[in-house]
Each structure stands twice: as C-alpha cells, then as structure tokens.
Write a protein that holds these residues in place. Structure first.
Motif, PDB file in Angstrom:
ATOM      1  N   GLY A   1       0.734  -1.153   0.039  1.00 25.09           N
ATOM      2  CA  GLY A   1       0.099  -0.007   0.085  1.00 25.09           C
ATOM      3  C   GLY A   1       0.895   1.298   0.088  1.00 25.09           C
ATOM      4  O   GLY A   1       0.540   2.464   0.529  1.00 25.09           O
ATOM      5  N   ASP A   2       1.964   1.262  -0.481  1.00 29.96           N
ATOM      6  CA  ASP A   2       2.980   2.471  -0.616  1.00 29.96           C
ATOM      7  C   ASP A   2       3.179   2.989   0.822  1.00 29.96           C
ATOM      8  O   ASP A   2       3.065   4.155   1.212  1.00 29.96           O
ATOM      9  N   THR A   3       3.319   2.018   1.756  1.00 26.60           N
ATOM     10  CA  THR A   3       3.663   2.521   3.235  1.00 26.60           C
ATOM     11  C   THR A   3       2.379   2.176   3.932  1.00 26.60           C
ATOM     12  O   THR A   3       2.149   1.869   5.053  1.00 26.60           O
ATOM     13  N   GLY A   4       0.967   2.334   3.341  1.00 22.73           N
ATOM     14  CA  GLY A   4      -0.162   2.083   4.176  1.00 22.73           C
ATOM     15  C   GLY A   4      -0.246   0.781   4.733  1.00 22.73           C
ATOM     16  O   GLY A   4      -0.981   0.535   5.868  1.00 22.73           O
ATOM     17  N   GLY A   5       0.334  -0.265   4.141  1.00 22.70           N
ATOM     18  CA  GLY A   5       0.355  -1.688   4.843  1.00 22.70           C
ATOM     19  C   GLY A   5       1.839  -2.103   5.174  1.00 22.70           C
ATOM     20  O   GLY A   5       2.040  -3.153   5.373  1.00 22.70           O
ATOM     21  N   MET A   6       2.530  -1.065   5.539  1.00 26.66           N
ATOM     22  CA  MET A   6       3.946  -1.431   6.080  1.00 26.66           C
ATOM     23  C   MET A   6       3.987  -2.298   7.177  1.00 26.66           C
ATOM     24  O   MET A   6       4.812  -3.112   7.449  1.00 26.66           O
ATOM     25  N   ALA A   7       2.856  -2.420   8.098  1.00 22.23           N
ATOM     26  CA  ALA A   7       2.651  -3.249   9.246  1.00 22.23           C
ATOM     27  C   ALA A   7       2.490  -4.824   8.779  1.00 22.23           C
ATOM     28  O   ALA A   7       2.499  -5.485   9.801  1.00 22.23           O
ATOM     29  N   GLY A   8       2.412  -4.780   7.389  1.00 20.09           N
ATOM     30  CA  GLY A   8       1.998  -6.364   6.961  1.00 20.09           C
ATOM     31  C   GLY A   8       0.463  -6.150   7.012  1.00 20.09           C
ATOM     32  O   GLY A   8      -0.405  -5.408   7.656  1.00 20.09           O
TER      33      GLY A   8
END
Length: 452
Positions: A80-87
């Motif tokens: 997510g282009d860092t939106g899903g960086m937490a996995g």
C-alpha cells in the motif's frame, strides 16, 4: 554499460501483457463491470496507473502476501505504498480494531489510547506534542496553517519533485529557467504555484538561502530524503545546514516522515538526529486504518497556544470530525506497541540490506546502466548509472518503457512492486525467502532483457 535494445524490450512487453491477460481473466471481468459505476472504472483514479490492461482485483491479504480474484498469490513489496507497512491484517491490530469497533468508533471525545499513542510518538521522534488526523495530507495542511498563523508569513519552500500527499502548495516544480511552475498533471490548482511556494533542489543550500533571505517564508516542508521520484538521499551535513538556515531567517522546519519512516522507528528524525519544529506522519501508523499525526516542538507549541482562538477552534481550518477517532487510535496503539516495534524495524532494515545487495549484484554482473538505493527498509532501483543528487536528476533518470516492463514481469511471477516506480518495502511479515525470490526473478528479467 549495456544499451537496452528497445525493439527487444517492446517484444517482451507485448508478451508480458498477454501473459497478464491469461493469468487474470476474473480481474478483467471485474474491471469491465466496474466501468459501469466507478469513475475511471476504479475506486480512486490513480489505480489506473498499473502496467497491465487493468488493475489486479484483490480477494484477500495477510502478512506480506495477497491473493487476487483469480487465485494467484503474490509477495507484496508495495504494501500500500507504506499504508500496509505493518503487514496486511496483523492479528494484534485486527483484534484491537474489532474490540474497539464493538465499543465505539467515533465520538468527538478522547480515549485512553490517545494518551498512549501521543507518548509513544514523542518517544520515537523526540517531538513532545501531537494531534491526530486521518491522512498525512491533512497533517501537512494543518501544519501549514499553524506555520502561517504563528509567523505571519505566507510562503513555503519545498524540494523539487517532493511528495507530501495532495497538499495544493506542494505540486510545484522548476522549469528549465528555474521558475516555479505547477507540476504536470496538477488538477484544478486554486492559484498559480509561485504565489504560495518556492522550490529548491534537495542538497542545494545556496538556493535555499536565497529562498529564505527575503523573510517571507513561513515553513520549509521537506521530506528528509526524496522518495516519490526515486530515493534521493541528503548529502552529509545538509540537514544540519537546513536547520541553521531556518533558524537564521525565522522559518519553521517541518520534516514529513510519511515515507521515510522506513529509516527506523523514529524515521530519519531520530536516526539522523534532526531537529525539526514539526513532524508529520501517516499511512503506516494504524495497520491500514486511516490514521496520521503531526507533532510540534515545545517552543512552537507555546506559539500555537498564544495564537489560538479557543472560541472558534472548530472553524479555523484545522480539524475534522473523524480525526482522532477512537478506532484509529486503538489501531495505532496496537500497531506501534506490538507490530512496528524497535525490534521489528531492526529486522526489516536487515531485509532491506539483503534486497539491496541482491539487486546490486544483478545490476553489476549484467553491466546494466542502473543503480539501486536504500533508505532503511525501503529500496528502489532507477535507470541511470549514478545515484541522483537532486530531484531533477532523479526525474531525468525515469524510463517510461523499462519501468512498467519490470513491474509487469515481476507481477506475472507473483511479485508486486509500487505502481508508479519500482520501490520495495519490507514489513514485519516479510521473509528472507520473499527477498530472495525477488532477486531470482529480477535476475531472470535482466537476462531476458539483455538477451543472455
């Protein structure tokens, strides 16, 4: 250095486009159906930018992987282009979200989670006072308003080819003569950009001093490293000099960590010992639940208090009915407390190093005129031999034929990169095997491209 055979590239791209169509028939059907009710046939217009004939439609996602509507599984380095960086959907965050959703979602009142998250952000970034928004765009917008209010100035300075969400004042660039103009594609600009904005290249301190010297700049709104035109890193001493110049000319300094949080749990601000007046961050805080924040130094907070009309706090252009809602704060507390931990970042940065090393070995061994650059757990390859020093150099290093080819080649073999440029991000769920799979496919792509 090798020269890319454009005829061969075109033939390979046509093959990959057909492979994509063969692999994703259900996505093709859904794409056609979507055109009947969705503007541009997608939920948001930029989703048209994927390199296939249509975007892949997602069925479900977990950790560092997702499965599309046709049952194809992908390793997700886009996240997510860092939106899903937490996995995707980390269990601890999902549990906290579900628990809070059953107890109240938005109330226009604070919760205990807000106190915890504010304290944690202060610990990570060294900035003491925080407010919450739903997007980093809003965090930047509100910070701009506060900067203008307390300084009595109207202008701001941004880096050439910067990224700060959809903030009006930041869609500015420099023409060949050095004049400030609107970025190509800027939709419906409210005023000419040179009315609000001055633009300088990252690493150009002389230009920055010229911009600040007239004393009309309220705020320098800077990413600590450029990220959306390829990663462009600051030169040694650059940020120390930026701080000195802002202090000298009475200009506030904002560091936008929305993408550069990849540098560590406190972003570049903590990793590089930066001293901003304001920090903004969004996207990654709530494991995908809309959440963002802006923080202020002690000195700036006192100026803000002195310039606040408490009676009209709800109509001053800073706020939002859903900002700081209970659900987003619960998501942030769980994600920052148990997913995006200091220890997780250490491991993610190690994976970023492994990814960078694998790409560099492919580039070097095939004598390709490209380079790879890393910022913590964020890695990107660009199509010029040397690292860019400025945004203009990075923009000139884009390749509108090679970039989509690589993206589609990887996608067809189960690897997702960001849609607009070939950026990879590591999450707590990313594995060494995921990284090595990318290196393997990247090498296959390079061999096919050069006809090895």
């Amino acid at each position: 250095m090798r020269t890319i055979d454009r005829g061969r590239l075109n033939e390979l791209m046509q093959r990959e486009q057909q492979t994509f169509r063969d692999r994703t028939p259900r996505s093709a059907v859904l794409s056609e159906e979507a055109k009947a009710s969705l503007l541009f046939g997608v939920p948001m217009n930029w989703m048209t930018r994927w390199p296939g004939d249509y975007p892949v439609f997602v069925d479900h996602a977990e950790g560092a992987r997702f499965t599309d509507a046709d049952g194809n599984e992908y390793v997700d380095f886009c996240l997510g282009d860092t939106g899903g960086m937490a996995g995707h959907s980390p269990k601890v965050s999902v549990d906290a979200i579900a628990h809070q959703a059953a107890r109240g979602i938005t109330l226009m009142l604070p919760t205990e989670d807000a106190v915890w998250v504010g304290s944690e952000l202060a610990r990570r970034f060294g900035i003491p006072y925080w407010n919450f928004t739903l997007t980093a765009t809003d965090a930047n917008r509100f910070a701009i308003r506060w900067a203008r209010q307390v300084t009595g100035r109207t202008k701001m300075v941004v880096h050439n080819w910067c990224y700060h969400g959809s903030v009006d004042e930041t869609f500015a660039t420099l023409d060949d003569a050095g004049n400030v103009i609107a970025r190509e594609g800027n939709v419906g600009k409210p005023v000419d950009l040179d009315e609000t904005t001055k633009v300088v290249e990252i690493n150009d301190l002389e230009a920055l001093e010229r911009a600040l010297a007239p004393g009309d700049v309220a705020l320098c709104l800077f990413e600590p490293a450029l990220t959306n035109i390829g990663i462009v890193l600051p030169e040694p001493g650059y940020h120390e000099a930026v701080r000195d110049l802002c202090t000298k000319y009475g200009t506030l300094l904002l560091i936008d960590e929305t993408h550069t949080i990849s540098a560590g749990p406190g972003g570049c601000t903590k990793a590089w010992n930066l001293e901003p007046d304001i920090v903004t961050i969004g996207k990654t805080l709530g494991a995908g639940i809309p959440s963002a924040a802006y923080g202020m130094s002690e000195a700036l907070s006192q100026r803000v208090y002195a310039n606040t009309d408490w009676k009209n706090a709800d109509v001053g252009g800073v706020g939002g009915t859903l900002a700081g809602n209970a659900l987003s704060l619960a998501a942030m507390r769980a994600t920052l407390g148990e997913v995006m931990t200091d220890e997780a970042f250490e491991r993610m940065i190690g994976l970023g190093e492994r990814f960078e090393k694998g790409v560099q070995e492919v580039i070097s061994s095939r004598e390709l005129p490209w380079h790879v650059v890393r910022l913590g757990c964020r890695v990107e390859y660009l199509f010029r031999p040397e690292r860019a020093r400025t945004g203009a150099e990075a923009a000139a290093g884009q390749d509108d034929d090679v970039d989509p080819f690589i993206h589609l080649y990887l996608l067809n073999r189960g690897i997702l990169m960001t849609p607009f440029h070939n950026m990879a991000l590591m999450s707590p769920a990313t594995s060494e095997a995921d990284v090595d799979r990318h290196t393997e496919v990247y090498a296959q792509m390079a061999d096919e491209l050069i006809g090895a």
